[in-house]
Design a protein around this motif. Sequence first.
Motif, PDB file in Angstrom:
ATOM      1  N   THR A   1       0.867  -1.065  -0.033  1.00 11.92           N
ATOM      2  CA  THR A   1      -0.128   0.138   0.000  1.00 11.92           C
ATOM      3  C   THR A   1       0.830   1.242  -0.044  1.00 11.92           C
ATOM      4  N   LYS A   2       0.318   2.360  -0.154  1.00  9.19           N
ATOM      5  CA  LYS A   2       1.057   3.654  -0.340  1.00  9.19           C
ATOM      6  C   LYS A   2       1.814   3.978   0.876  1.00  9.19           C
TER       7      LYS A   2
ATOM      8  N   SER B   1       1.544   5.429  -6.037  1.00 13.86           N
ATOM      9  CA  SER B   1       0.182   5.548  -5.884  1.00 13.86           C
ATOM     10  C   SER B   1      -0.212   4.636  -5.382  1.00 13.86           C
ATOM     11  N   ASP B   2      -1.730   4.290  -4.779  1.00 19.82           N
ATOM     12  CA  ASP B   2      -2.268   3.320  -4.475  1.00 19.82           C
ATOM     13  C   ASP B   2      -2.765   2.124  -5.454  1.00 19.82           C
ATOM     14  N   HIS B   3      -2.494   2.444  -6.900  1.00 22.02           N
ATOM     15  CA  HIS B   3      -3.077   1.480  -7.683  1.00 22.02           C
ATOM     16  C   HIS B   3      -2.003   1.235  -8.756  1.00 22.02           C
TER      17      HIS B   3
ATOM     18  N   LYS C   1       0.457  -0.537 -11.726  1.00 20.68           N
ATOM     19  CA  LYS C   1       0.320  -1.065 -12.678  1.00 20.68           C
ATOM     20  C   LYS C   1       1.411  -1.437 -13.571  1.00 20.68           C
TER      21      LYS C   1
ATOM     22  N   GLN D   1       3.820  -7.511  -9.155  1.00 18.11           N
ATOM     23  CA  GLN D   1       2.552  -8.026  -9.765  1.00 18.11           C
ATOM     24  C   GLN D   1       2.789  -9.317 -10.753  1.00 18.11           C
TER      25      GLN D   1
END
Length: 348
Positions: free
Chosen positions: A2-3, A127-129, A131, A252
């Motif tokens: 998480t951030k 960031s929180d997301h 990719k 990921q």
Amino acid sequence: MTKRKWHSVAAGLLIAFGSGGCTSQQEPVNAELYVMDTQVTQQVYGTDAEKASEAVNQRLSELEQLLSLYVESSEISKINENAGKTPVKVDTYTFELLKKGRDFSEKSNGLFDITIAPLSTLWGITSDHPKVPSENEIASALNHVSYQNLILDEDAQTAFLKEEGMAIDLGGIAKGYFCEEIESIYADYDVDSALISIGGNIYTYHTKPDGSPYRLGIRNPLSNSANDLMGILSSHDEVVATTGTYERYFVQDGVRYHHILDLKTGYPCDSDLISVTVVAKDGALADALSTTLFLAGKEAIASYINHPDFSVIVIDEENRVYVSPSLADRFTIENNTFTLADGIEEAA
């Protein structure tokens, strides 16, 4: 991650040891602030230490509103919104930082580039997301990264990004640059001694109250613990900035992606170094250089280890530590996993 989790890791890059042996009159004022996407901690000594620490926090909050990529009303956001359209008049502080950032981008031959925002926001590692972008997305973002296309008009005090889709991210230099402002505030309040940590940067203001230098622990880049140290550096009146791939990352599909992006590929860099610490009077230089030298890799060590404007502590993939001669009498390795390199010829 998480951030909040990766920021707690970033704060552990450098650890400041307490003063020890101080009298009650020398107890520090401790202050904290979360600003510019990082944790700020202060340890301030002096009659007006509390007022000084409050003034620093207030100023850092103001600078976030002025300079953050993620504050919609900031001047940086306005420049980015008007990319390819019109120049934006900015505050003197913003203009000077943009000049410094563009000049450093040029001197680094584009290894460091303050117009990296299209790529850094695409990955979203801070960031929180986060990719992993597609190849096409990366190629498109790289087409919009070019410090040469940042036009600064000294007379009008405006900044203009020539192409639509370009954007500025000052995250790689601003925190170090803030140290000049912090120094001025400490001086205004007659601070006796202070230490401030801004993410991966530590600024030591004067010596400790007992007259000895601060002792900064440089984190072991192989460990998951922020309290596991590789070495200790004695420091006063300078900025110490550390960069490593263990700072900010996400995982990921079983692959770990760190935040240090290579503008040649658009992906997290594949460096043969695992940690770079830069020590300098100029905070912006220390901040930006720690990332740039990490990207430059081991083959560049010989060209900067004896530089007159800064000093370095560099760790390679074989756990060898390269130390500028100027730091020889104030840096010690504390972990036997690491060995002092026998001259820069080992970097060849």
